[in-house]
Every structure is written in C-alpha cells, then in structure tokens.
Design a protein around this motif. Sequence first.
Motif, mmCIF file in Angstrom:
data_model
loop_
_atom_site.group_PDB
_atom_site.id
_atom_site.type_symbol
_atom_site.label_atom_id
_atom_site.label_comp_id
_atom_site.label_asym_id
_atom_site.label_seq_id
_atom_site.Cartn_x
_atom_site.Cartn_y
_atom_site.Cartn_z
ATOM 1 N N ALA A 322 -16.260 70.154 93.756
ATOM 2 C CA ALA A 322 -16.857 69.632 94.992
ATOM 3 C C ALA A 322 -17.915 68.580 94.682
ATOM 4 O O ALA A 322 -18.004 67.551 95.352
ATOM 5 N N VAL A 323 -18.705 68.836 93.639
ATOM 6 C CA VAL A 323 -19.718 67.848 93.233
ATOM 7 C C VAL A 323 -19.032 66.549 92.831
ATOM 8 O O VAL A 323 -19.435 65.449 93.226
ATOM 9 N N GLN A 324 -17.961 66.680 92.076
ATOM 10 C CA GLN A 324 -17.235 65.503 91.591
ATOM 11 C C GLN A 324 -16.628 64.706 92.760
ATOM 12 O O GLN A 324 -16.613 63.478 92.732
ATOM 13 N N ARG A 325 -16.144 65.429 93.772
ATOM 14 C CA ARG A 325 -15.556 64.754 94.941
ATOM 15 C C ARG A 325 -16.618 63.996 95.729
ATOM 16 O O ARG A 325 -16.404 62.874 96.180
ATOM 17 N N ASP A 326 -17.790 64.627 95.916
ATOM 18 C CA ASP A 326 -18.825 64.083 96.808
ATOM 19 C C ASP A 326 -19.656 62.982 96.175
ATOM 20 O O ASP A 326 -20.023 62.004 96.816
ATOM 21 N N ILE A 348 -22.854 70.314 83.694
ATOM 22 C CA ILE A 348 -23.467 69.260 82.864
ATOM 23 C C ILE A 348 -22.409 68.220 82.478
ATOM 24 O O ILE A 348 -22.657 67.013 82.524
ATOM 25 N N LYS A 349 -21.231 68.692 82.133
ATOM 26 C CA LYS A 349 -20.139 67.782 81.733
ATOM 27 C C LYS A 349 -19.805 66.826 82.890
ATOM 28 O O LYS A 349 -19.692 65.606 82.684
ATOM 29 N N ILE A 350 -19.667 67.395 84.088
ATOM 30 C CA ILE A 350 -19.340 66.576 85.262
ATOM 31 C C ILE A 350 -20.469 65.572 85.545
ATOM 32 O O ILE A 350 -20.215 64.397 85.827
ATOM 33 N N LEU A 351 -21.707 66.045 85.472
ATOM 34 C CA LEU A 351 -22.850 65.168 85.775
ATOM 35 C C LEU A 351 -22.937 64.023 84.770
ATOM 36 O O LEU A 351 -23.269 62.884 85.130
ATOM 37 N N HIS A 352 -22.647 64.308 83.511
ATOM 38 C CA HIS A 352 -22.599 63.232 82.509
ATOM 39 C C HIS A 352 -21.548 62.195 82.911
ATOM 40 O O HIS A 352 -21.786 60.980 82.846
ATOM 41 N N GLU A 353 -20.379 62.699 83.310
ATOM 42 C CA GLU A 353 -19.292 61.778 83.707
ATOM 43 C C GLU A 353 -19.694 60.928 84.908
ATOM 44 O O GLU A 353 -19.227 59.807 85.083
ATOM 45 N N ALA B 64 -9.426 81.330 80.329
ATOM 46 C CA ALA B 64 -10.128 81.722 81.563
ATOM 47 C C ALA B 64 -11.438 80.975 81.771
ATOM 48 O O ALA B 64 -11.878 80.808 82.917
ATOM 49 N N ILE B 65 -12.054 80.517 80.704
ATOM 50 C CA ILE B 65 -13.401 79.927 80.807
ATOM 51 C C ILE B 65 -13.482 78.781 81.827
ATOM 52 O O ILE B 65 -14.384 78.760 82.666
ATOM 53 N N PRO B 66 -12.543 77.835 81.821
ATOM 54 C CA PRO B 66 -12.676 76.723 82.793
ATOM 55 C C PRO B 66 -12.590 77.180 84.249
ATOM 56 O O PRO B 66 -12.978 76.436 85.153
ATOM 57 N N GLY B 67 -12.086 78.383 84.508
ATOM 58 C CA GLY B 67 -11.996 78.895 85.884
ATOM 59 C C GLY B 67 -13.336 79.266 86.482
ATOM 60 O O GLY B 67 -13.423 79.542 87.679
#
Lengths: 367, 150
Positions: A322-326, A348-353, B64-67
């Motif tokens: 949802a964060v990535q979409r918005d 953190i990974k998404i926010l870096h991206e 399972a971790i990425p879920g």
Amino acid sequence: MVFTVLISVGVVSLIGAGLAALMVVSEHFFADYGPCRITVNDEREFTIEGGRDLLSVLSGEKLFIPSACGGRGACGLCKLKVFEGAGPLLPTEEPYLDKDERESNVRLACQVKVRNNLKIEIPQELLAIREYTCTCADIKDLTHDIKQFRFELVEPESIDYVPGQYIQLLTPVYEKSSEEVHRAYSISSDSEEKDAVELIIRLVPGGICTTWCFEYLKVSDQIKMNGPYGDFRLSDSDAPIVFIAGGSGMAPIKCILHYMKNTGNKRKATYYFGANVVKELFLIDLMRDFESELTDFQFVPVVAEPEQDENWDGETGLVTEAVQRDLKNASECEAYLCGSPGMIDAAIKILHELGMNDDSIFYDKFA
Amino acid sequence: MKESPQTKNLEKLLRSSKLVAGGFMGDDARSVYEIIDADMAELSRLDFTAKQVVERMQQITDIAIPGLGTWVKLDEQRQVKIDEAKGWLICPWPHPGKFAKRITTVRLAKSGVSIRWSDLNIHLIGEHGFFEGKGSNFRIEPGKLIAAIF
C-alpha cells in the motif's frame, strides 16, 4: 603396562577433578573479596560486597541496564564501559564486542564479576531510568491475541517520557517461569497523562512475559516496570511523516499521535496500519478521531486478506504494498516504523526504493 | 550412564523456565540425551537426517518471510506463515546463540492440521538433535514434521 597407564591416567584425572571441585566450593563458600567501591561516570560512588556480577549489582542500586537473557552472556545487550578493575576480557564476552568496543573498554555487565574497585561509565540516558510500582487498572481485548493494559503508577506517582519510548515490564516468578524476567514494550498512552502507562501487547506463544500478562495478570494486581528507554521519537523537522505499523506496533505511533495533537503539530502525516484480516484491525475510532483533530492526518488501514462477509472496501494486500502504491516519491518524507522485524526490514527496502535515505527512517527493534 | 556436571547444568536449565515459559522439557521424564537418541533413531527409521530436515524447515521459513505474517502458498496442499515478535530466543546449550522470535506455521489445507516451529527449533534440531521434551510448548514430533514439510 597398560593397566599401570590406565591407573595413572585415572589418578591424575581424579586429582584434577577434585582440585577443580575444591576451587568451585572454595569460591562459593570462602571467597571474600571484601568491600568494593564502584564509581559511576565519575559522579556517583557506592560500596558493595564483592563477588557478584556487575549487572545484578547495578540493578540492586536501581541502575537498570537493558538485558534480554537474564545475565547468561547470551544476548550481548548489557554493554557498558569499565575503565578499571574488571580484569581481562572473558571468552564469553568476545563474540559480542567489536574491535572498537574492545579498545574503548566496553564490557558485558553480566560477565564482569565485581572483585575489585571498579570505575565504570553508563550512558547518560540510562541514569534517568527509574523503577515504578504500578497497579493494573484495566485489561482490554483489542483482537484475539492483542490486549491493552493500563497500569496506574503507585511509586513514584508520575513518569516523564518522550513519546515513542518503551518500558521494561517485570514478569515475576509464576507457574511457568522460575525466575523474574524483563521484557520491553512501547508505551501507547498519552504522555501528558503522567500517572499511568498503557501498553499494547501481543501474545507470543510460549513467551514468558506475554503468557503471564494474558493468563495470569489480573486487574488490581501490583506490578513493577522500569524505564523509559529508547530513542525512537518524532523529529523536530517539518518533513511529511509516513507511519508504518502492524499489530502491537500500533503502540508508539498512537503515543506520538497523542503528542502531535497535544502540541498542535501541523505536519502532514499518513499512517499505514497493516492487519491480516478485518477482525485484526483495532482502535479505528480513535484513529478517525485523530483524523478530525490533527491538521493534516490520514489513517490508512490495510488488510491482507479481508473476510468476504466484512465487505471491506479499503486498501488490501501487504502494508508495504500500500505504501508503494500511494507514495511515488519519499525523498522529502520521514518514516516511523513499528512492527515485526520482518515488516520493518521490508518497509525499509520499499522506502529506499522510493528515494528515502536511512537518516529519515526511524524505528525501534528493541534489539 | 553417569551425567557430567555440564550435562547436569544443561538438564537443569532445560527443565527450568529461565529461557522459555514452561521450559524445553515439558513433562518428559527422560534425560535430554535419551530424548535426543530416541528422536534421532526415529529420524533414521524414517530415512531422514537432521541436516535434511532443518534445511527444509529453513527453506519453508524463508518462503514465508516475505508474507509479513500473512499465509503464503507453499503448494496446492500447504500454506505457510510466520509470526514474529521483538527480541531473541536464547539457545540453552553453553555457547553464544540468539535467534529471532520468529514462528513458522505450516497448514495443510485438506486436513486443517498445522505444525509450527521457531528459529530456535531449527537450530536445536540441526546443531543438537533436540526436538524438545514431550509436553513442551514447541515439542515437534519428527514423524509429524516430516509428513508436513516434505
């Protein structure tokens, strides 16, 4: 010949074992290190009888150093500097100390035995930590495995903390735990309310503290906690805020939202809160109240797999999706994260991206 | 067989609730090494090694971790999810060892049966051959585990 060798080896082994046993017994019954003076940060001195580990000595003096393993040298959290009197570094400490720490006299308090006068340095923020006796005033079910606990302070009668900080709750000896343990929980209450602390706790299967909280703790019971700890807090900047949390990670974010309301903070803020199903969402009404009370605040509940009969029309999927979409560009924002370590890592990974620097991402993994 | 002081200390710690609520031994009256021997014999009878088992357990946990706590499809018959809490679980054996408080649950769609393990279980089985005592919170029956994960 073989018989003689065997007899000799046996005799030598027996003598060795006997001497080792004698040393242990002697240490236990006869070792007398006498009074040892401990100097803390060149400001405070006290004298204790030598022979105990430094962590428990400090705890006895109401100086609380975080520890997660009960002093077994297995968590590596109880670090402090010992400048004099600690003796050589022990093999049990080595795995937890890097080169810089060893060179600057950092030791594990649980592994340092007080045998001499010691000169130590405790981080300033830990000196402000107090132990509180409280009464459990209310227990509220939030979901099937999350409860909100309200503790009213008895002694001392008030607490000062920075919204976002946490306390360590003392679990007493009970049926399923043979010794006292401390566990860390973020404060969820309004920091203007000085005479009580609220915690939001999720049941951990087999967890010593959460099992006690969920199955044994009753309203009107007396408990002990110490704190506050941690440097998770709202910055002074004007950058738009992205809060991301899941489950009991609601706690410090709720506390910060109370603070923003109390201080008339006008920062733009969006709060993404993740749950597996609609039934696992909680405090929705309070979040909607914050939406109307704060200048520019939006609450975005995100449900991974909404139940069909709930007719969910909000965001779906993982909270990070949802964060990535918005959020198209996060480079000007600050993010405040609280949840499972896996959720924090994924966020953190998404926010870096999305262009956010590490300097703008705040979280507290308690470890 | 006479127990060494180290084994006595380990046994005492495993039966205490110093590290996990209720301890690691449950109500199992056998010694730790009797439990290990019996479970290793059962694994061997089933034609598996501890290494094979923990490699598969870790593989499933990693899926399972990425879920982030939601159910993830393992295959047509099985789903898996993880639940995480802050902090560490400490290995009771005398060596440095701390593991994330992460629980992996595998659910079999057809029967609804589920089996769970912690990151510490993976270590205990892989390094020490210890599936925990009967009646403990995280005792895993080798036969049930193998049926669920392979």
